[in-house]
Design a protein around this motif. Structure first.
Motif, PDB file in Angstrom:
ATOM      1  N   ASP A   1      -5.047   5.057   7.444  1.00 15.65           N
ATOM      2  CA  ASP A   1      -4.632   4.780   8.308  1.00 15.65           C
ATOM      3  C   ASP A   1      -3.877   3.201   8.300  1.00 15.65           C
ATOM      4  O   ASP A   1      -3.998   3.427   7.174  1.00 15.65           O
ATOM      5  N   ASN A   2      -3.403   3.341   8.549  1.00 11.91           N
ATOM      6  CA  ASN A   2      -2.194   1.905   8.110  1.00 11.91           C
ATOM      7  C   ASN A   2      -2.752   1.045   7.373  1.00 11.91           C
ATOM      8  O   ASN A   2      -2.082   0.252   6.547  1.00 11.91           O
ATOM      9  N   LYS A   3      -3.648   0.453   7.660  1.00 16.96           N
ATOM     10  CA  LYS A   3      -4.065  -0.484   6.835  1.00 16.96           C
ATOM     11  C   LYS A   3      -4.633  -0.755   5.070  1.00 16.96           C
ATOM     12  O   LYS A   3      -4.915  -0.921   5.338  1.00 16.96           O
ATOM     13  N   GLU A   4      -5.154   1.245   5.384  1.00 16.67           N
ATOM     14  CA  GLU A   4      -5.733   1.208   4.002  1.00 16.67           C
ATOM     15  C   GLU A   4      -4.301   1.534   3.575  1.00 16.67           C
ATOM     16  O   GLU A   4      -4.126   1.545   2.814  1.00 16.67           O
ATOM     17  N   LYS A   5      -3.376   1.736   4.133  1.00 12.87           N
ATOM     18  CA  LYS A   5      -2.465   2.263   3.081  1.00 12.87           C
ATOM     19  C   LYS A   5      -1.178   0.662   2.502  1.00 12.87           C
ATOM     20  O   LYS A   5      -1.352   0.740   1.476  1.00 12.87           O
ATOM     21  N   LEU A   6      -1.807   0.155   3.885  1.00 12.42           N
ATOM     22  CA  LEU A   6      -0.875  -1.364   3.192  1.00 12.42           C
ATOM     23  C   LEU A   6      -1.806  -1.726   1.781  1.00 12.42           C
ATOM     24  O   LEU A   6      -1.476  -2.529   0.756  1.00 12.42           O
ATOM     25  N   GLN A   7      -3.439  -1.487   2.022  1.00 16.99           N
ATOM     26  CA  GLN A   7      -4.294  -1.937   0.940  1.00 16.99           C
ATOM     27  C   GLN A   7      -3.548  -1.482   0.040  1.00 16.99           C
ATOM     28  O   GLN A   7      -4.058  -1.718  -1.346  1.00 16.99           O
TER      29      GLN A   7
ATOM     30  N   LEU B   1      -1.669  -1.153  -5.792  1.00 17.34           N
ATOM     31  CA  LEU B   1      -0.493  -0.789  -6.492  1.00 17.34           C
ATOM     32  C   LEU B   1       0.896  -1.897  -7.297  1.00 17.34           C
ATOM     33  O   LEU B   1       0.711  -1.595  -8.071  1.00 17.34           O
ATOM     34  N   ASN B   2       1.145  -2.282  -6.291  1.00 13.22           N
ATOM     35  CA  ASN B   2       1.530  -3.640  -6.367  1.00 13.22           C
ATOM     36  C   ASN B   2       1.193  -5.077  -5.787  1.00 13.22           C
ATOM     37  O   ASN B   2       1.489  -4.526  -4.196  1.00 13.22           O
ATOM     38  N   PRO B   3       0.967  -5.728  -5.936  1.00 15.64           N
ATOM     39  CA  PRO B   3       0.144  -6.930  -5.423  1.00 15.64           C
ATOM     40  C   PRO B   3       1.123  -7.663  -5.260  1.00 15.64           C
ATOM     41  O   PRO B   3       1.012  -9.224  -4.195  1.00 15.64           O
ATOM     42  N   ALA B   4       2.446  -7.820  -5.449  1.00 17.27           N
ATOM     43  CA  ALA B   4       4.276  -8.643  -4.244  1.00 17.27           C
ATOM     44  C   ALA B   4       3.959  -8.192  -3.105  1.00 17.27           C
ATOM     45  O   ALA B   4       4.548  -8.494  -2.450  1.00 17.27           O
ATOM     46  N   MET B   5       3.227  -7.196  -2.957  1.00 19.55           N
ATOM     47  CA  MET B   5       3.239  -6.675  -1.421  1.00 19.55           C
ATOM     48  C   MET B   5       3.244  -7.015  -0.682  1.00 19.55           C
ATOM     49  O   MET B   5       3.273  -7.916   0.536  1.00 19.55           O
ATOM     50  N   LYS B   6       1.659  -8.545  -1.087  1.00 21.32           N
ATOM     51  CA  LYS B   6       1.188  -8.845  -0.068  1.00 21.32           C
ATOM     52  C   LYS B   6       2.066  -9.988   0.112  1.00 21.32           C
ATOM     53  O   LYS B   6       1.741 -10.425   1.135  1.00 21.32           O
TER      54      LYS B   6
ATOM     55  N   PHE C   1       5.226 -10.100   0.295  1.00 21.57           N
ATOM     56  CA  PHE C   1       6.528  -9.352   0.750  1.00 21.57           C
ATOM     57  C   PHE C   1       6.404  -9.420   1.704  1.00 21.57           C
ATOM     58  O   PHE C   1       6.504  -9.972   3.134  1.00 21.57           O
ATOM     59  N   ARG C   2       4.551  -9.038   2.325  1.00 22.80           N
ATOM     60  CA  ARG C   2       3.948  -9.436   3.516  1.00 22.80           C
ATOM     61  C   ARG C   2       3.511 -11.003   4.584  1.00 22.80           C
ATOM     62  O   ARG C   2       4.495 -11.127   5.646  1.00 22.80           O
ATOM     63  N   GLU C   3       3.341 -11.789   3.420  1.00 21.39           N
ATOM     64  CA  GLU C   3       3.036 -13.510   4.338  1.00 21.39           C
ATOM     65  C   GLU C   3       4.582 -13.952   4.434  1.00 21.39           C
ATOM     66  O   GLU C   3       4.647 -14.251   5.279  1.00 21.39           O
ATOM     67  N   THR C   4       5.080 -12.903   3.343  1.00 20.79           N
ATOM     68  CA  THR C   4       6.696 -14.058   3.422  1.00 20.79           C
ATOM     69  C   THR C   4       7.370 -14.148   4.283  1.00 20.79           C
ATOM     70  O   THR C   4       7.954 -14.182   5.452  1.00 20.79           O
ATOM     71  N   PHE C   5       7.390 -12.744   5.013  1.00 21.32           N
ATOM     72  CA  PHE C   5       8.191 -12.307   6.053  1.00 21.32           C
ATOM     73  C   PHE C   5       7.337 -11.978   7.386  1.00 21.32           C
ATOM     74  O   PHE C   5       8.132 -11.134   8.242  1.00 21.32           O
ATOM     75  N   GLN C   6       6.190 -12.702   7.164  1.00 17.07           N
ATOM     76  CA  GLN C   6       5.607 -12.291   8.974  1.00 17.07           C
ATOM     77  C   GLN C   6       4.482 -11.541   9.152  1.00 17.07           C
ATOM     78  O   GLN C   6       5.087 -10.710  10.083  1.00 17.07           O
ATOM     79  N   LEU C   7       4.406 -10.041   8.685  1.00 23.07           N
ATOM     80  CA  LEU C   7       4.437  -8.598   8.651  1.00 23.07           C
ATOM     81  C   LEU C   7       3.256  -8.293   9.253  1.00 23.07           C
ATOM     82  O   LEU C   7       2.265  -8.792   8.781  1.00 23.07           O
ATOM     83  N   GLU C   8       3.172  -7.724  10.660  1.00 21.15           N
ATOM     84  CA  GLU C   8       1.861  -7.142  10.642  1.00 21.15           C
ATOM     85  C   GLU C   8       2.229  -5.886  11.032  1.00 21.15           C
ATOM     86  O   GLU C   8       2.449  -5.895  11.570  1.00 21.15           O
ATOM     87  N   LEU C   9       0.872  -5.413  11.467  1.00 16.54           N
ATOM     88  CA  LEU C   9       0.109  -3.661  11.149  1.00 16.54           C
ATOM     89  C   LEU C   9       0.582  -3.533  13.207  1.00 16.54           C
ATOM     90  O   LEU C   9      -0.243  -4.480  13.833  1.00 16.54           O
ATOM     91  N   LYS C  10       1.585  -2.551  13.250  1.00 18.57           N
ATOM     92  CA  LYS C  10       0.603  -2.197  14.490  1.00 18.57           C
ATOM     93  C   LYS C  10      -0.038  -0.890  14.634  1.00 18.57           C
ATOM     94  O   LYS C  10      -0.302  -0.438  13.990  1.00 18.57           O
TER      95      LYS C  10
END
Length: 172
Positions: free
Chosen positions: A145-151, A156-161, A163-172
């Protein structure tokens, strides 16, 4: 019976002038023998080749480099097969378990190039690759699911976290 009229063009080494020499002359025979001896393959005694010790980590570094090189050159089947199986090292024997005969045949096409690459890079010419077909080996497939994909992306790339926090991205 030999044809005496046969003429051969021979260019002596270091001399830019050409001259016509009879195919039956002594100089022609000497030149032909020199050419044949220079074209003969140099035979190397297998006992004289190096057999340096190497670790599993060194093997995996070179394994991944070769796989990346295959990916860059567009040989995707072999690259994906190398990523799909985990090599098992037993001395200088590298064992691979393939899930089916088709995978084994595809891997066999490039196995000798891989073995020669590993032999040169690890400086051990005793390295052999053994492929075992095990129909019981199954490739794990699961739907994420989307949460598992994000995790998975964050793993794979800790910078994704960040990136997500910087741009305040949320999963739908």
């Amino acid at each position: 019976m030999l044809n005496v009229a046969n003429k051969t063009q021979i260019v002596p080494s270091g001399n830019t002038t050409e001259r016509s020499v009879s195919a039956l002359s002594l100089s022609s025979i000497r030149k032909r023998r020199e050419l044949e001896s220079s074209l003969e393959k140099k035979v190397t005694n297998p006992d004289d080749l190096p057999r340096d010790a190497f670790t599993y980590e060194q093997l995996m570094i070179e394994w991944n480099k070769y796989s990346d090189r295959l990916t860059r050159s567009g040989i995707m089947i072999m690259s994906s097969l190398m990523g799909m199986v985990i090599p098992v090292l037993n001395g200088t024997m590298i064992s691979l378990e393939m899930p089916n005969e088709g995978s084994k045949i595809s891997f066999d096409e490039n196995k000798y190039d891989l073995a020669n690459y590993l032999r040169k890079k690890l400086n051990n010419y005793d390295i052999e690759i053994e492929i075992i077909v095990n129909e019981e080996v199954r490739i794990e497939k699961k739907v994420l699911d989307n949460k598992e994909k994000l995790q998975r992306f964050i793993d794979l790339n800790p910078a994704m976290k960040i990136f997500r926090e910087t741009f305040q991205l949320e999963l739908k």
